[in-house]
Motif scaffolding. Structure first.
Motif, short mmCIF file in Angstrom:
data_model
loop_
_atom_site.label_atom_id
_atom_site.label_comp_id
_atom_site.label_asym_id
_atom_site.label_seq_id
_atom_site.Cartn_x
_atom_site.Cartn_y
_atom_site.Cartn_z
N LYS A 161 41.40 37.78 34.12
CA LYS A 161 40.96 38.42 35.34
C LYS A 161 42.13 38.88 36.19
O LYS A 161 42.08 39.92 36.86
N GLU A 162 43.22 38.12 36.16
CA GLU A 162 44.39 38.45 36.98
C GLU A 162 45.28 39.50 36.33
O GLU A 162 45.89 40.32 37.02
N TRP A 163 45.33 39.50 34.98
CA TRP A 163 46.30 40.34 34.29
C TRP A 163 45.70 41.50 33.50
O TRP A 163 46.44 42.29 32.92
N ASN A 164 44.36 41.60 33.45
CA ASN A 164 43.77 42.64 32.59
C ASN A 164 44.20 44.05 33.01
O ASN A 164 44.56 44.88 32.17
N LEU A 165 44.17 44.32 34.32
CA LEU A 165 44.56 45.65 34.78
C LEU A 165 46.05 45.88 34.59
O LEU A 165 46.46 46.98 34.16
N ILE A 198 38.40 49.54 35.27
CA ILE A 198 38.73 48.28 35.94
C ILE A 198 39.10 48.53 37.40
O ILE A 198 38.67 47.79 38.31
N ILE A 199 39.90 49.57 37.65
CA ILE A 199 40.30 49.89 39.03
C ILE A 199 39.07 50.21 39.88
O ILE A 199 38.92 49.70 41.01
N GLU A 211 44.72 48.24 47.60
CA GLU A 211 45.09 49.64 47.83
C GLU A 211 46.22 50.06 46.89
O GLU A 211 46.25 51.18 46.38
N LEU A 212 47.16 49.12 46.64
CA LEU A 212 48.28 49.44 45.75
C LEU A 212 47.80 49.62 44.31
O LEU A 212 48.22 50.55 43.62
N THR A 213 46.93 48.73 43.86
CA THR A 213 46.42 48.88 42.49
C THR A 213 45.51 50.10 42.36
O THR A 213 45.45 50.72 41.28
N ALA A 214 44.83 50.48 43.44
CA ALA A 214 44.03 51.71 43.41
C ALA A 214 44.94 52.93 43.26
O ALA A 214 44.53 53.96 42.68
#
Length: 519
Positions: free
Chosen positions: A9-13, A63-64, A84-87
């Motif tokens: 869950k933490e590292w998939n993206l 995922i995003i 917001e950064l991962t988006a």
């Protein structure tokens, strides 16, 4: 299991976004090498990466979108800084979906699916817009998202347009009048131009009967080496038109779009390092590092593409047409002259029946319907083309040029349609060549080394044509070849019982004669 679920869950993206970037790097490097190196591992890796790249990018974009929607609902309409950064990674995935310049299609069939890619473009662009709307905060990062979104949209649109441009229907409908560009070119630098003219003027009319004026560019000083060289260059141009972004890159619009995407990506990198870095403490250090990797990776891919453009034959053609001879000589000093693999594949029917090569795990391959294909591939071999074979082909091309008009003609002479007999001719002449070369070995040697060399070269050409017939039939016809008949020939040849090479040759000749009447 709970620990693994939390780690995923933490590292998939993070893992999928980095994997997507790695796949793009592999595509752009191997896509460039694929044209020049026929190694089987390159083709296998390219096929796997080509199929995986879009899937990985689409998965990461999903995922995003899911994370942004979940956080937005959980926080009642607000988005934290790290989300917001991962988006912000979403538009980079549009860049990845656009693919590199060195490969847009793995096979010709991919070009026919351009409409499907256009639909996927609309869906993925809508998803990226959704992420943008949900993650909008009015910050500098949101503005940078918008800039990268336009860059990604241009890249993805380029790929879809090029696929459509290389599709059969579009090729049939478009006829260029680029002949006028070549009339003012100097005669001492016409090899590239002749090859380019050959492709631009005569390539598309091969798909249908089209009346075109034939421009006479005959040159009495043309040598055998030049004749073969023009063929090499023309095939290279055809490859670029069908499998890369060349149809768009070397146009004014294509170059303008490439400048726009580079300026947008560079601006985002500069602003991110100057402005957003002050808010570094708001973000996860891992996510901030990944963002920098994505930005630097995008710039490196753009620069690498620019280097490939400036070192290509199409760019040299543009320089020649604009009379920049000094620039041409300067660039050619840094270019490698290897434009293709200089190899040709071989497939011998006699070797197929006399040297059985069992497949590993035959039952598994049979269930996967890969046994027949891999069995044929196991008997194919690559050989480097010797200079004397190039000379032989070049002499043939010069003789054809002297006795007939190459290119489309306004009047088609009456007579049999050779394309309908092509497969039968390849089979008959391959069997005849193989049998005579095997049985008349001593007689051939008695005629001298030159005659023996000539016979060996003809045998290699025969094996190459039979290789195309067995493993790549679409390259020699429009698919009208009865592949069931060909499989029957190979199966019948494999079941032969013989005690000597002479007996094997006689039985193969009989089978070929019987089947050739039913093709």
């Amino acid at each position: 299991m709970e620990l693994w679920k939390e780690l995923w869950k933490e590292w998939n993206l993070r893992l999928t976004i980095l994997l997507s970037l790695i796949l793009q790097i592999v595509l752009i490097t191997l896509g460039y090498r694929r044209k020049r190196h026929p190694k089987r591992w390159i083709r296998i890796v390219m096929w796997c990466v080509y199929l995986s790249a879009d899937v990985v990018a689409t998965f990461a974009l999903g995922i995003i979108a899911n994370n942004v929607s979940r956080i937005y609902d959980k926080e009642c309409g607000s988005i934290d800084s790290n989300t917001e950064l991962t988006a912000f990674w979403a538009p980079f995935l549009l860049l990845h979906l656009g693919g590199p310049d060195t490969i847009t299609a793995y096979a010709l069939e991919d070009n026919e699916l351009w409409l499907r890619h256009f639909l996927v473009l609309a869906v993925q662009t809508g998803m990226a817009k959704y992420v943008f709307i949900m993650a909008w905060t009015g910050s500098h990062l949101s503005i940078l998202y918008l800039l990268m979104f336009f860059a990604g949209l241009i890249k993805y649109g380029e790929r879809t347009w090029v696929l459509r441009k290389a599709s059969t229907n579009t090729v049939r409908e478009s006829i260029d009048d680029d002949v006028r560009y070549f009339s003012d070119c100097r005669r001492d630098e016409h090899t590239l131009l002749d090859a380019y003219l050959l492709v631009r003027t005569y390539f598309r009319p091969l798909f249908l009967n089209v009346e075109l004026p034939v421009e006479d560019r005959s040159d009495s000083s043309q040598t055998v080496e030049n004749s073969f060289k023009i063929t090499e260059l023309a095939l290279g141009f055809m490859y670029d038109n069908l499998y890369t972004k060349a149809p768009l890159l070397y146009t004014r619009w294509g170059l303008a779009l490439r400048v726009v995407t580079f300026v947008l990506t560079s601006s985002v990198l500069v602003v991110f390092l100057v402005v957003v870095i002050h808010d570094k403490h708001k973000f996860s250090s891992t996510d901030f590092t990944i963002t920098n990797i994505l930005l630097v990776g995008a710039i490196i891919l753009e620069l690498y593409s620019a280097v490939l453009i400036l070192s290509s034959d199409r760019f040299l053609v543009w320089l020649i047409m604009n009379g920049n001879s000094s620039t041409i000589k300067a660039i050619e000093c840094f270019l490698t002259r290897k434009r293709w693999s200089n190899n040709m594949s071989q497939f011998s029917l006699l070797s197929f029946i006399m040297k059985e090569k069992p497949l590993p795990c035959p039952n598994i391959l049979k269930h996967l319907c890969l046994d027949k294909r891999l069995e044929k591939q196991g008997y194919a071999a690559d050989m480097e083309i010797p200079q004397n074979l190039k000379t032989l082909i070049g002499e043939y091309l010069l003789k054809k040029k002297e006795h007939c008009q190459i290119g489309p003609t306004n009047s088609i002479p009456e007579g049999p349609d050779f394309t309908e007999e092509l497969e039968k001719s390849i089979l008959a002449w391959h069997v005849a060549t193989e049998i005579r070369y095997e049985l008349d070995g001593e007689a051939i040697n008695q005629h001298g080394a030159a005659f023996e060399l000539h016979c060996r070269l003809i045998c290699r050409i025969s094996r190459y044509m039979f290789y195309l017939m067995v493993l790549h039939p679409n390259m020699i016809s429009d698919g009208s070849m009865n592949q069931i008949t060909l499989s029957s020939i190979l199966r019948a040849a494999r079941s032969l019982q013989f005690t000597s090479k002479t007996e094997a040759c006689q039985q193969v000749r009989t089978i070929a004669y019987l089947f050739s009447n039913h093709i």
